[in-house]
Write an enzyme that holds these catalytic residues in place. Structure first.
Site, PDB file in Angstrom:
ATOM      1  N   ASP A   1     -10.126  23.710  53.338  1.00  0.00           N
ATOM      2  CA  ASP A   1      -9.638  22.628  53.020  1.00  0.00           C
ATOM      3  C   ASP A   1     -10.769  21.582  52.374  1.00  0.00           C
ATOM      4  O   ASP A   1     -11.772  22.068  52.023  1.00  0.00           O
ATOM      5  CB  ASP A   1      -9.310  21.723  54.585  1.00  0.00           C
TER       6      ASP A   1
HETATM    7  C1  BGC Z   1      -5.915  18.099  53.417  1.00  0.00           C
HETATM    8  C2  BGC Z   1      -5.270  18.998  52.705  1.00  0.00           C
HETATM    9  C3  BGC Z   1      -4.960  19.127  51.530  1.00  0.00           C
HETATM   10  C4  BGC Z   1      -5.994  19.381  50.676  1.00  0.00           C
HETATM   11  C5  BGC Z   1      -5.879  19.333  49.236  1.00  0.00           C
HETATM   12  C6  BGC Z   1      -7.107  17.669  52.298  1.00  0.00           C
HETATM   13  O1  BGC Z   1      -7.463  16.538  52.477  1.00  0.00           O
HETATM   14  O2  BGC Z   1      -6.366  18.023  54.488  1.00  0.00           O
HETATM   15  O3  BGC Z   1      -3.851  19.060  53.863  1.00  0.00           O
HETATM   16  O4  BGC Z   1      -3.964  20.415  51.183  1.00  0.00           O
HETATM   17  O5  BGC Z   1      -6.536  18.141  50.956  1.00  0.00           O
HETATM   18  O6  BGC Z   1      -5.009  18.277  48.598  1.00  0.00           O
END
Ligand code: BGC
Length: 782
Positions: free
Chosen positions: A312
């Site tokens: 993530d």
């Molecule tokens: C979130 C994810 C997301 C990623 C990319 C993160 O902060 O937890 O769900 O896909 O950012 O934007």
């Protein structure tokens, strides 16, 4: 008619435990049959687009030509565009890409920008490896559908698949071939803002939705230019963050992990999800992004996942803050060794991975495996053959009609009618042509931005038709008294007074209240107070005090604990954040053109103190049973049970609950076998019930199938959903609804943490929600 047609019949049941060690220890003295994979309980990929030998050959050939630095480049991802996490600033991406140091970019959203970067990658790098562009397409790209929690409330995988397909078409036209969806985190705590992004609290329903999203995104051919790679997330346990506070730690036993949190992931993977994202949280003290048990043992060894694992946002670098890595080098080593292939934006792999491989701290084999995972997805998407996007495919003007219609249909099916009291001789809803003057009140009655909900992709407020606009189109402006009544978070006395005056002049009031999508729902939007923000509760009470029939339309990304409202407001609809067709969909349901048919996918708490609250709970050794829990205990029998002294145990509305304008009546559940053998290789029975529409309006009813197993080696939930069907019934019509039951429905994660069918007593309910019905019974014997 959509139904859970994907239920797999289990062919083989292998007796595994009769002579097991546990049996010899007296822990398991019965014949136990091991059930292969039910609807998303264990895994092994069945439909992956990544297991093509021709692709593997191309991956091999390319890998052999790559330098260490080029390999690390494939595992490195940056964000170019609006950041979706704590921003670390933009680096010099064009130069880095030209040097082969970047494998993927996220947050770009136009074909033009994608092509620009793609030309650098394809034209300037030594091996011409294309970039993979990813984006959070959570409930649509530009056509913004209802938020995922609302989509799940349709209990309609076919509509979810359709929305995902449209999202894939629109995203791919903008050069985005990778979407960070579906989010399948089971959420039992509505304080957690991200409950809005998932399918609620039930593993079975969540699994069905997960599969529908994957089918929609990836289509039947991932290399089709309109298909995108899905990314199931967040692996794993993110929905269990303590106290509902985002990014917090989670404690989950292996049993609960397997029974509750893992099934939707394995379901998505079985459906062929090309990628998976690791989560921010720790699981039992170990961050999920450095967790070999979940990322390697379960995902790769047990499930044989052939896809790409991305971290993530910055979660590799965050291993330092977690305190398990003294610097980003150790973070990179731990994440990589645990099984994270690609580092999203933390720069840890870029800075340290080459050295880690050179020093032997990360093995060459692990590095190559990660690079393979990335290349496999790029090949399967057809990016090597068609790296560029035809810019003319992007939607420039109005949205296509069928996209808008799908958005309206999805929204119509997602609304949950929670309450509908009588106003005189008939219920308040549906409204009729004779409903008279309508006071339309509330900060959300005409708020395009809020209707899009959080994580609205590239949704545009100008594509939204609000409730006010749609209502005006329906009844004409002269019949509407509109008053905003302030904003979501603030209101003046004058604004409240004007709203109350509007209510006094009307025959019926529609009150559009709720949360602010951008700040109070979604990521980094956990709430410690589940009330209506600002002065909205005051507005609600004052408007209700006029004595006019009030319909409360609740726009939110979670259930809100509005005890007063549920007692005093005559009609209430959970409208969630409905997307671009919020207004037309609501108007059609409020006027009865289509029946309300959504049902809750989360238990709706009465009060904060009940959280976490979920229907599929364990019975405990002291269940409250039939005691009257509306008052404090009087006797020791009433006292020493699992209860509160100041609140009922039951939710305000149970999981699966939702009213319609008619009254479906269920017969008793019937099951055609009294006894089944656990060791039978084709264990099955049929449960059925008839459902009759006793009212005078058509109804779309979601019929639910639950089981409870007792006499098992581990305690099983008081009910667990194992099937559902959406049926339409004309007034007076009756239908017999049947469900085949097989080993997957009777299986559990047993005392050895193995999926098995054990001799047990089974109760089976076919019911309108998780709290009603009289069960049929059967025995599973050795
Ligand atoms: C979130 C994810 C997301 C990623 C990319 C993160 O902060 O937890 O769900 O896909 O950012 O934007």
């Amino acid at each position: 008619m959509p139904c859970n047609s994907n239920r797999l019949r289990i062919k083989q049941i292998v007796v595994v435990c009769g002579l097991s060690l546990l049996a010899s220890l007296g822990l398991c003295d019965r014949v136990v049959a091991q059930a292969p994979d039910p609807a998303g309980h264990s895994a092994a990929v069945t439909r992956s687009p990544l297991t093509d030998p021709a692709i593997e050959k191309r991956v091999d050939a390319l890998l052999q030509k790559m330098t260490l630095e080029e390999k690390v480049g494939q595992l490195t991802q940056y964000s170019s565009g609006a950041p979706t996490g704590p921003s670390t600033g933009n680096a010099d991406y064009p130069d880095m890409i030209a040097r082969g140091e970047v494998g993927s970019l996220i947050n770009l959203d136009s074909a033009r920008a994608a092509n620009l970067y793609q030309h650098i990658a394809v034209d300037k790098t030594r091996l011409h490896i294309p970039l993979l562009f990813g984006l959070d397409v959570i409930h649509g790209f530009r056509t913004t559908f209802p938020v995922p929690l609302a989509l799940a409330s349709t209990w309609d995988p076919s509509i979810v698949e359709k929305t995902a397909r449209i999202a894939a078409q629109e995203s791919s036209a903008a050069g985005v071939r990778w979407v960070f969806s579906p989010m399948v985190d089971i959420a039992r705590d509505p304080r957690w803002g991200r409950i809005v992004e998932g399918a609620g609290e039930d593993p079975y329903l969540d699994s069905m939705m997960a599969r529908a999203y994957v089918r929609g995104y990836q289509g039947t051919n991932l290399s089709d230019k309109e298909s995108v790679a899905a990314c199931v997330k967040h692996f794993v346990g993110y929905g269990a963050v303590e106290a509902g506070r985002d990014y917090n730690a989670a404690e989950i036993s292996e049993h609960t992990l397997r029974e509750v949190y893992l099934p939707p992931f394995s379901a998505a993977i079985r459906e062929g999800s090309a990628s998976l994202m690791s989560s921010f949280n720790t699981i039992n003290g170990l961050p999920a992004t450095a967790n070999p048990f979940t990322l390697t043992q379960i995902l790769r060894k047990e499930w044989e996942f052939p896809g790409l694992v991305v971290s993530d946002w910055s979660s590799v670098g965050e291993l330092v803050a977690h305190g398990i890595a003294r610097d980003k080098g150790v973070a990179a080593q731990k994440a990589m060794s645990a099984g994270v292939d690609m580092d999203m934006v933390s720069d840890s792999y870029h800075q340290h991975l080459a050295d880690l491989v050179k020093s032997g701290k990360v093995s060459q084999a692990r590095l190559d495996a990660a690079v393979r995972d990335v290349l496999r997805v790029k090949f399967a998407l057809g990016l090597f053959d068609h790296p560029f996007t035809d810019e003319s495919r992007e939607i420039q003007g109005a949205l296509p009609r069928e996209h808008v219609e799908a958005a309206r249909q999805a929204a119509e099916r997602s609304f949950v009618l929670l309450k509908n009291s009588m106003a005189g001789s008939r219920p308040i809803l549906p409204l009729t042509g004779e409903s008279g003057t309508i006071a339309l009140i509330g900060p959300l009655a005409d708020s395009s931005q809020n209707m899009l909900g959080p994580w609205a992709g590239r949704g545009r407020p100008e594509d939204v038709v609000t409730l006010k606009t749609a209502l005006e189109q329906r009844v004409g402006t002269e019949k509407i008294r509109f008053a905003r009544g302030g904003e979501v978070q603030t209101a003046s006395d004058a604004e409240i007074q004007t709203a109350v005056a509007a209510a006094q002049q009307a025959d019926v009031v529609l009150l559009a209240l709720g949360e602010e999508a951008a700040t109070q729902s979604g990521e980094a939007a956990s709430r410690a107070h589940l009330n209506l923000p600002g002065r909205q509760e005051e507005l609600l009470e004052k408007v209700t005090a006029t004595g006019k029939p009030v319909v409360l339309l609740l726009f939110s990304g979670r259930p809100l604990t509005l005890h007063w409202a549920f007692e005093h407001v005559p009609a209430i609809v959970a409208a969630w954040f409905p997307g671009i067709q919020a207004g037309p969909a609501l108007v059609r349901v409020l006027f009865g053109d289509v029946p309300p048919s959504g049902k809750l996918v989360v238990s709706w708490p009465r009060t904060m103190g009940q959280i976490p609250l979920y229907y599929n709970a364990l019975n405990t050794g002291r269940p409250a049973g039939d005691f009257d829990l509306t008052r404090p205990p009087k006797t020791s029998l009433e006292k020493y049970v699992s209860r509160y002294v100041d609140e009922q145990n039951s939710p305000q509305f149970p999981f699966g609950f939702g009213l319609s304008y008619s009254s479906p009546e269920y017969s008793r559940t019937h099951v055609d076998s009294a006894k089944l053998s656990a060791s039978d290789s084709a264990i099955h029975a049929t449960a059925s019930a008839s459902v009759r529409n006793t009212g005078n309006r058509a109804v779309d009813e979601i019929v639910q199938l639950y089981v409870r197993l007792t006499g098992t080696s581990m305690e099983e939930p008081v009910r667990k959903l194992v099937g559902f069907k959406r049926i339409s019934l004309a007034p007076g019509e009756s239908q017999t609804v049947s469900f085949p039951l097989g080993a997957e429905d009777f299986s559990l994660w047993d005392i050895r943490n193995k999926l098995s069918v054990e001799p047990s007593h089974v109760q089976i309910w076919i019911s309108p929600d998780s709290s009603r019905g009289v069960p049929a019974e059967l025995e599973i014997v050795e």
